[in-house]
Design an enzyme around this catalytic site. Sequence first.
Site, mmCIF file in Angstrom:
data_model
loop_
_atom_site.group_PDB
_atom_site.id
_atom_site.type_symbol
_atom_site.label_atom_id
_atom_site.label_comp_id
_atom_site.label_asym_id
_atom_site.label_seq_id
_atom_site.Cartn_x
_atom_site.Cartn_y
_atom_site.Cartn_z
ATOM 1 N N GLY A 293 45.267 42.662 44.792
ATOM 2 C CA GLY A 293 44.880 41.770 45.880
ATOM 3 C C GLY A 293 43.652 42.199 46.653
ATOM 4 N N GLY B 34 42.689 43.681 40.113
ATOM 5 C CA GLY B 34 42.099 42.867 39.041
ATOM 6 C C GLY B 34 40.687 42.492 39.446
ATOM 7 N N ARG B 35 40.609 41.631 40.467
ATOM 8 C CA ARG B 35 39.333 41.114 40.953
ATOM 9 C C ARG B 35 38.347 42.227 41.308
ATOM 10 N NH1 ARG B 35 39.210 36.223 43.761
ATOM 11 N NH2 ARG B 35 41.422 36.558 44.181
ATOM 12 N N CYS C 30 33.823 15.048 35.111
ATOM 13 C CA CYS C 30 33.943 13.687 35.625
ATOM 14 C C CYS C 30 34.794 13.585 36.868
ATOM 15 C CB CYS C 30 34.485 12.799 34.522
ATOM 16 S SG CYS C 30 33.345 12.754 33.152
ATOM 17 N N TYR D 107 38.740 35.771 37.161
ATOM 18 C CA TYR D 107 39.403 34.474 37.345
ATOM 19 C C TYR D 107 38.470 33.287 37.118
ATOM 20 C CZ TYR D 107 42.893 37.549 39.397
ATOM 21 O OH TYR D 107 43.801 38.560 39.594
HETATM 22 N N1 LLP Z 1 49.375 42.297 40.351
HETATM 23 C C1 LLP Z 1 50.035 41.130 40.281
HETATM 24 C C2 LLP Z 1 51.483 41.153 40.088
HETATM 25 C C3 LLP Z 1 49.346 39.922 40.393
HETATM 26 O O1 LLP Z 1 50.001 38.785 40.337
HETATM 27 C C4 LLP Z 1 47.939 39.939 40.565
HETATM 28 C C5 LLP Z 1 47.186 38.702 40.677
HETATM 29 C C6 LLP Z 1 47.294 41.179 40.602
HETATM 30 C C7 LLP Z 1 48.041 42.345 40.504
HETATM 31 C C8 LLP Z 1 45.811 41.313 40.761
HETATM 32 O O2 LLP Z 1 45.356 40.753 41.940
HETATM 33 P P1 LLP Z 1 43.806 40.918 42.342
HETATM 34 O O3 LLP Z 1 43.576 42.385 42.564
HETATM 35 O O4 LLP Z 1 42.993 40.399 41.220
HETATM 36 O O5 LLP Z 1 43.665 40.099 43.560
HETATM 37 N N2 LLP Z 1 43.181 33.003 40.471
HETATM 38 C C9 LLP Z 1 43.129 33.510 41.825
HETATM 39 C C10 LLP Z 1 43.762 34.874 41.950
HETATM 40 C C11 LLP Z 1 45.184 34.897 41.456
HETATM 41 C C12 LLP Z 1 45.810 36.253 41.517
HETATM 42 C C13 LLP Z 1 47.035 36.296 40.681
HETATM 43 N N3 LLP Z 1 47.705 37.537 40.667
HETATM 44 C C14 LLP Z 1 41.673 33.526 42.274
HETATM 45 O O6 LLP Z 1 40.803 33.187 41.485
HETATM 46 O O7 LLP Z 1 41.377 33.855 43.423
#
Ligand code: LLP
Length: 444
Positions: A259, A303-304, A371, A401
């Site tokens: 997150g 992730g991000r 569209c 993403y």
């Molecule tokens: N761990 C779990 C269990 C998760 O569900 C997620 C992301 C992460 C880690 C990694 O989160 P990050 O560090 O990437 O924030 N599509 C959305 C983001 C969805 C996140 C889903 N889960 C966007 O483009 O903002």
Amino acid sequence: MSAPVLTEPPAGLDDLSVFPASAVRLPHGDLSVGGVSLADLADRFGTPAYVLDEAEVRTRCRTYRAAFPEAHVLYAAKAFLSRAMARWIEEEGLGLDVCSVGELELAHAAGFPPERMVLHGNAKTPRDIETALRLGVGRIVVDSPSEIARIAALTGPAGRQKVMVRVVPGVSAGGHEKIRTGTDGQKFGLSLTDGSAQHAIARVLGQPQLELTGLHCHIGSQITDVKPYLVAVRRMVGLMARIKESHGVTFSELDMGGGHGVAYRPGEAALDLTALARRLGAELATGCASAGLPVPRLAVEPGRAIAAPAGVALYRVLSVKHTGPNTFVAVDGGMSDNPRPALYGARYAPRLIGRAATAGPVAATVVGRHCEAGDILANDVLLPADIRTGDLLAVPVAGAYQVSMASAYNLVGRPPVVAVHEGAARLLIRRETQEDLRQRDIGG
Ligand code: LLP
């Protein structure tokens, strides 16, 4: 009438702070990333195209390992996964969070050790679970009561699978309502407040095939403040203390999910990783000490923050239309390769590359080719007033993403992903062709 042309270029238009650290200005308005000209990449691979700076990915992995030296750092594959990406993550010593048989098998095919993977998912299919067990993933994170017996049964009488339980700590955080997962009233995890987390933990402890190594929570995504993590960790420690009281059990790990927010536009805030690591560690240590608990090993799942800043999306302008006060700059991609603005109101800072601007900036809206009126890539941004058909736009912070959430809407094929590193470019994922799309339609 078109929007007024500003005479002074506003600060930030030429700011490279949200591009990969390797980004360098070249003559004639071009930009290089990883030692490769973006305009040359657009010519060579066509547009739209996604560029991924390998060094930026690796540096970000190292930054995490340095900030969290004692913790387990797992990259969340959902942000972006390819075989090369899996190899980089593996080589940098991180684990991998996967949430489908697709992610699991792709990483496995790239040689990623299954024991360093964690399987997530609020609705795991039988194949997800079977494959995870067959390949020997390190952990499966239990997200609902019904999967406890399923995982135990599939593990078989002789087997023993390490699992964690995903808890909803009741903390609201995240860049948009759709990506807030820390409170009750959304589909993930087991609630702390209604007792379902405690109930599930008791059931897992009653399954001889399952070894409960610890608890998990993931409160949301694109979080730029440390505080919600501190509240969450306090509640998780509170739960661990209650579990110790009621079952006499302590845990060896605590996964606080991902997150971690990044800046999408110059001047925006990102989560301070060093502060997060320090304060999370301190909060965990103090909480455990006062509850008489051993301090579990922390895990984080970014992730991000690893992938997004390493990516740049390249588009070619197909048309420029002045409608009333609006300037619509339409490009050859759109919501099929980047659904984030449409889904979460995400804001980006595209910039002209490949030629020098000869006019001052004008407020414009960068739209896609799909569209629907909501197919907007960047609302109300500043671009040179002489922007025209054939120009190239580079959109930074495009590594997470976007490709992973791309669709083939309007039967527009998904774009390629090109890695750049030390002056060389190589194709990681080729463009989805009309032929690919036709072949899936078997005509029946
Ligand atoms: N761990 C779990 C269990 C998760 O569900 C997620 C992301 C992460 C880690 C990694 O989160 P990050 O560090 O990437 O924030 N599509 C959305 C983001 C969805 C996140 C889903 N889960 C966007 O483009 O903002």
